[in-house]
Design an enzyme around this catalytic site. Structure first.
Site, PDB file in Angstrom:
ATOM      1  N   HIS A 141       0.810  -1.221   0.000  1.00 44.17           N
ATOM      2  CA  HIS A 141       0.000   0.000   0.000  1.00 44.17           C
ATOM      3  C   HIS A 141       0.841   1.269   0.000  1.00 44.17           C
ATOM      4  O   HIS A 141       0.328   2.359  -0.197  1.00 44.17           O
ATOM      5  CB  HIS A 141      -0.948   0.041   1.204  1.00 44.17           C
ATOM      6  CG  HIS A 141      -0.237   0.266   2.510  1.00 44.17           C
ATOM      7  ND1 HIS A 141       0.352  -0.756   3.217  1.00 44.17           N
ATOM      8  CD2 HIS A 141      -0.006   1.389   3.228  1.00 44.17           C
ATOM      9  CE1 HIS A 141       0.901  -0.286   4.312  1.00 44.17           C
ATOM     10  NE2 HIS A 141       0.714   1.031   4.349  1.00 44.17           N
TER      11      HIS A 141
HETATM   12  C1  UD1 Z   1      -1.664   5.735   5.570  1.00 48.80           C
HETATM   13  C2  UD1 Z   1      -0.333   6.252   6.102  1.00 48.80           C
HETATM   14  C3  UD1 Z   1       0.707   5.156   5.995  1.00 48.80           C
HETATM   15  C4  UD1 Z   1       0.234   3.877   6.670  1.00 48.80           C
HETATM   16  C5  UD1 Z   1      -1.138   3.480   6.141  1.00 48.80           C
HETATM   17  C6  UD1 Z   1      -1.663   2.315   6.930  1.00 48.80           C
HETATM   18  C7  UD1 Z   1       0.031   8.659   5.755  1.00 48.80           C
HETATM   19  C8  UD1 Z   1       0.724   9.679   4.946  1.00 48.80           C
HETATM   20  N1  UD1 Z   1       0.128   7.392   5.319  1.00 48.80           N
HETATM   21  O1  UD1 Z   1      -1.459   5.427   4.192  1.00 48.80           O
HETATM   22  O2  UD1 Z   1       1.912   5.578   6.641  1.00 48.80           O
HETATM   23  O3  UD1 Z   1       1.163   2.860   6.392  1.00 48.80           O
HETATM   24  O4  UD1 Z   1      -2.046   4.587   6.292  1.00 48.80           O
HETATM   25  O5  UD1 Z   1      -2.603   1.591   6.227  1.00 48.80           O
HETATM   26  O6  UD1 Z   1      -0.573   8.992   6.728  1.00 48.80           O
HETATM   27  N2  UD1 Z   1      -8.826   4.805   1.317  1.00 48.80           N
HETATM   28  C9  UD1 Z   1     -10.087   4.251   1.247  1.00 48.80           C
HETATM   29  N3  UD1 Z   1     -10.688   3.921   2.414  1.00 48.80           N
HETATM   30  C10 UD1 Z   1     -10.125   4.093   3.639  1.00 48.80           C
HETATM   31  C11 UD1 Z   1      -8.846   4.663   3.683  1.00 48.80           C
HETATM   32  C12 UD1 Z   1      -8.209   5.003   2.521  1.00 48.80           C
HETATM   33  O7  UD1 Z   1     -10.650   4.079   0.161  1.00 48.80           O
HETATM   34  O8  UD1 Z   1     -10.748   3.751   4.667  1.00 48.80           O
HETATM   35  C13 UD1 Z   1      -8.149   5.134   0.038  1.00 48.80           C
HETATM   36  C14 UD1 Z   1      -8.444   6.551  -0.458  1.00 48.80           C
HETATM   37  O9  UD1 Z   1      -8.484   6.508  -1.853  1.00 48.80           O
HETATM   38  C15 UD1 Z   1      -7.220   7.314  -0.022  1.00 48.80           C
HETATM   39  C16 UD1 Z   1      -6.120   6.271  -0.128  1.00 48.80           C
HETATM   40  O10 UD1 Z   1      -6.735   5.053   0.252  1.00 48.80           O
HETATM   41  O11 UD1 Z   1      -6.971   8.430  -0.835  1.00 48.80           O
HETATM   42  C17 UD1 Z   1      -4.937   6.535   0.764  1.00 48.80           C
HETATM   43  O12 UD1 Z   1      -5.342   6.722   2.128  1.00 48.80           O
HETATM   44  P1  UD1 Z   1      -4.422   7.580   3.141  1.00 48.80           P
HETATM   45  O13 UD1 Z   1      -4.968   7.465   4.504  1.00 48.80           O
HETATM   46  O14 UD1 Z   1      -4.198   8.929   2.585  1.00 48.80           O
HETATM   47  O15 UD1 Z   1      -3.035   6.862   3.033  1.00 48.80           O
HETATM   48  P2  UD1 Z   1      -2.671   5.324   3.205  1.00 48.80           P
HETATM   49  O16 UD1 Z   1      -2.095   4.854   1.913  1.00 48.80           O
HETATM   50  O17 UD1 Z   1      -3.797   4.586   3.787  1.00 48.80           O
HETATM   51  N1  UDP Z   2      -3.629  -5.655   8.979  1.00 43.95           N
HETATM   52  C1  UDP Z   2      -4.911  -6.163   9.169  1.00 43.95           C
HETATM   53  N2  UDP Z   2      -5.618  -6.542   8.066  1.00 43.95           N
HETATM   54  C2  UDP Z   2      -5.129  -6.464   6.800  1.00 43.95           C
HETATM   55  C3  UDP Z   2      -3.815  -5.940   6.638  1.00 43.95           C
HETATM   56  C4  UDP Z   2      -3.104  -5.536   7.747  1.00 43.95           C
HETATM   57  O1  UDP Z   2      -5.381  -6.277  10.304  1.00 43.95           O
HETATM   58  O2  UDP Z   2      -5.840  -6.825   5.858  1.00 43.95           O
HETATM   59  C5  UDP Z   2      -2.861  -5.217  10.170  1.00 43.95           C
HETATM   60  C6  UDP Z   2      -1.533  -5.904  10.346  1.00 43.95           C
HETATM   61  O3  UDP Z   2      -1.696  -7.136  11.036  1.00 43.95           O
HETATM   62  C7  UDP Z   2      -0.748  -4.869  11.145  1.00 43.95           C
HETATM   63  C8  UDP Z   2      -1.300  -3.553  10.635  1.00 43.95           C
HETATM   64  O4  UDP Z   2      -2.540  -3.850  10.006  1.00 43.95           O
HETATM   65  O5  UDP Z   2      -1.032  -4.974  12.521  1.00 43.95           O
HETATM   66  C9  UDP Z   2      -0.363  -2.933   9.637  1.00 43.95           C
HETATM   67  O6  UDP Z   2      -0.989  -1.851   9.044  1.00 43.95           O
HETATM   68  P1  UDP Z   2      -0.635  -1.330   7.593  1.00 43.95           P
HETATM   69  O7  UDP Z   2       0.102  -2.369   6.839  1.00 43.95           O
HETATM   70  O8  UDP Z   2      -1.877  -0.780   7.018  1.00 43.95           O
HETATM   71  O9  UDP Z   2       0.283  -0.062   7.928  1.00 43.95           O
HETATM   72  P2  UDP Z   2       1.829   0.148   8.296  1.00 43.95           P
HETATM   73  O10 UDP Z   2       2.169  -0.761   9.399  1.00 43.95           O
HETATM   74  O11 UDP Z   2       2.611  -0.091   7.059  1.00 43.95           O
HETATM   75  O12 UDP Z   2       1.879   1.587   8.677  1.00 43.95           O
END
Ligand code: UD1
Ligand code: UDP
Length: 384
Positions: A221
């Site tokens: 992601h």
């Molecule tokens: C964010 C964090 C990242 C973390 C990740 C965990 C920042 C800059 N990034 O990235 O460090 O690893 O969360 O998962 O804060 N979206 C949905 N539904 C949701 C959430 C997101 O559709 O519930 C989609 C939207 O299109 C959105 C995109 O995902 O624009 C990115 O979401 P965003 O929260 O901006 O960043 P993440 O990639 O989730």
């Molecule tokens: N995770 C989850 N379901 C999923 C993918 C990840 O519960 O389908 C959990 C995973 O076990 C870990 C956390 O989400 O505890 C990691 O989050 P993510 O990979 O979104 O973010 P990051 O750690 O890279 O910031």
């Protein structure tokens, strides 16, 4: 005593789950503010329900947007809550935009900021997470580092009050020594130990017809892989080759990645039966089953890298750097970036020969969450 916890993204709900329990056990009032950064049911509510996290008292519903817009609107709304609630401390987690907004809002109001997962560095400022964590650390009052490396990074950046354990800190009168950096271990390890005890693997394994140690688990992601079409395509091509070798692959797809895969046409390819199985994001308990039952994990996640280690499953990390350098050194992760051949080689190697695990605990001994709350309570009292 009143603590406000700022949460917004999936990994923060997971980290907060175990700390919220400790806050309650120690008789402290916790107010949860959910920024709304993540909002889909399986990116947010599912964790509150499954892990018993208290309902957020404030839901800011900020949603998705550009970095500036999202962080700016969070900052404005969090400030209003802090002015109204006047907490003794604000707790922020990790390195997301919600972390930065929370720490900035609180520090400008001279509220004690506690940062869980402080000191981690990838040394790549193109990652939004790196900017968020550096800025958050430098406005925080209590920096809870999970590892020695985290403490060393903070020392290099000029922090002077460095403590290697709670026993070094507690005798000290702390009012003149903030900010404090202290190693406590990793609360995700605490939670993983609990999850391990409870695990019932039958549900998700049966649903997807998976056999123990006979499949690869994938997540992707991060911006560096989703914003660069070529990188996601390289990862996908590597997965297709591994699937064609007869290795079963399951891939719970983050919504950000699903969107890009829709736009680039990769998603429509995935309906063929010999290709990786794409599923919606799963709950924490299901994820921990997949992590412990997989033979190899391919991921760009920070949390999943660590959980792979906790559950004895090696990880191929599709990034150029990692802030979890201990895992690299231990041989449990290999960095491949989004290079197809490197991903293939590392995965095949781990598939054939899993690394040996020495019993050293790199992430504490399972009481990080207890220490975090104990230390915070002590510092709040000292600074009243
Ligand atoms: C964010 C964090 C990242 C973390 C990740 C965990 C920042 C800059 N990034 O990235 O460090 O690893 O969360 O998962 O804060 N979206 C949905 N539904 C949701 C959430 C997101 O559709 O519930 C989609 C939207 O299109 C959105 C995109 O995902 O624009 C990115 O979401 P965003 O929260 O901006 O960043 P993440 O990639 O989730
Ligand atoms: N995770 C989850 N379901 C999923 C993918 C990840 O519960 O389908 C959990 C995973 O076990 C870990 C956390 O989400 O505890 C990691 O989050 P993510 O990979 O979104 O973010 P990051 O750690 O890279 O910031």
């Amino acid at each position: 005593m009143k603590i406000i916890s700022i949460l917004g993204a999936r990994p923060q709900f997971i980290k907060a789950a175990i700390i919220s329990k400790k806050i309650k056990e120690k008789g402290i009032d916790e107010i949860i503010v959910h920024t709304g950064q993540h909002y889909d049911y399986n990116m947010s509510d599912i964790f509150f329900k499954e892990l018993g996290i208290p309902e957020p008292a404030y839901h800011l519903k900020i949603g998705s947007s550009s970095h500036g817009d999202q962080t700016g609107r969070m900052l404005m709304e969090i400030e209003k809550v802090l002015v109204k609630e006047k907490p003794d401390a604000v707790m922020v987690y990790g390195d997301t935009n919600s972390t930065l907004a929370g720490s900035l809002a609180a520090s400008k109001l001279h509220i004690l900021v506690a940062h869980v997962e402080a000191g981690l560095r990838s040394f790549n400022k193109k990652m939004p997470e790196e900017i968020n964590r550096i800025l958050t650390d430098h406005v925080s009052s209590v920096l809870f580092s999970p590892t020695d490396t985290g403490l060393a990074n903070l020392k290099n950046e000029g922090f002077t009050h460095i403590f290697y354990s709670i026993n070094e800190l507690i005798p000290i009168k702390s009012e003149n020594v903030l900010p404090i950096c202290i190693k406590v271990g990793d609360p995700m390890f605490d939670l993983a130990l609990e999850a391990r005890k409870k695990t019932d693997a039958s549900g998700i394994m049966g649903r997807w017809n998976l056999e123990r140690k006979q499949f690869i688990l994938v997540t992707a992601h991060r911006a560096e892989n989703t914003d660069v079409a070529e990188n996601l395509e390289n990862i996908w091509n590597a997965l297709k080759i591994l699937a064609s070798e007869g290795k079963k692959i399951i891939f719970p797809v983050h919504p950000r990645t699903r969107k890009v895969m829709e736009q680039t046409g990769l998603l429509s390819e995935s309906t063929h039966s010999h290709l990786p199985l794409l599923i919606d994001p799963v709950s924490y308990s299901e994820m921990t089953v997949l992590e412990s039952e997989a033979r190899v994990i391919i991921t760009d996640s920070g949390g999943v890298q660590k959980e792979g280690y906790f559950f004895d499953t090696p990880c191929v990390v599709t990034r150029e750097q990692t802030e979890w350098v201990e895992l690299l050194e231990s041989g449990w992760t290999t960095l491949t970036g989004a290079d197809k051949n490197k991903i293939l080689n590392a995965t095949r190697q781990y598939w054939e020969t899993p690394p040996n695990k020495n019993n050293l605990s790199l992430f504490g001994n399972g009481d990080a969450s207890n220490q975090i709350v104990e230390i915070l309570k002590f510092l709040i009292k000292q600074n009243k």
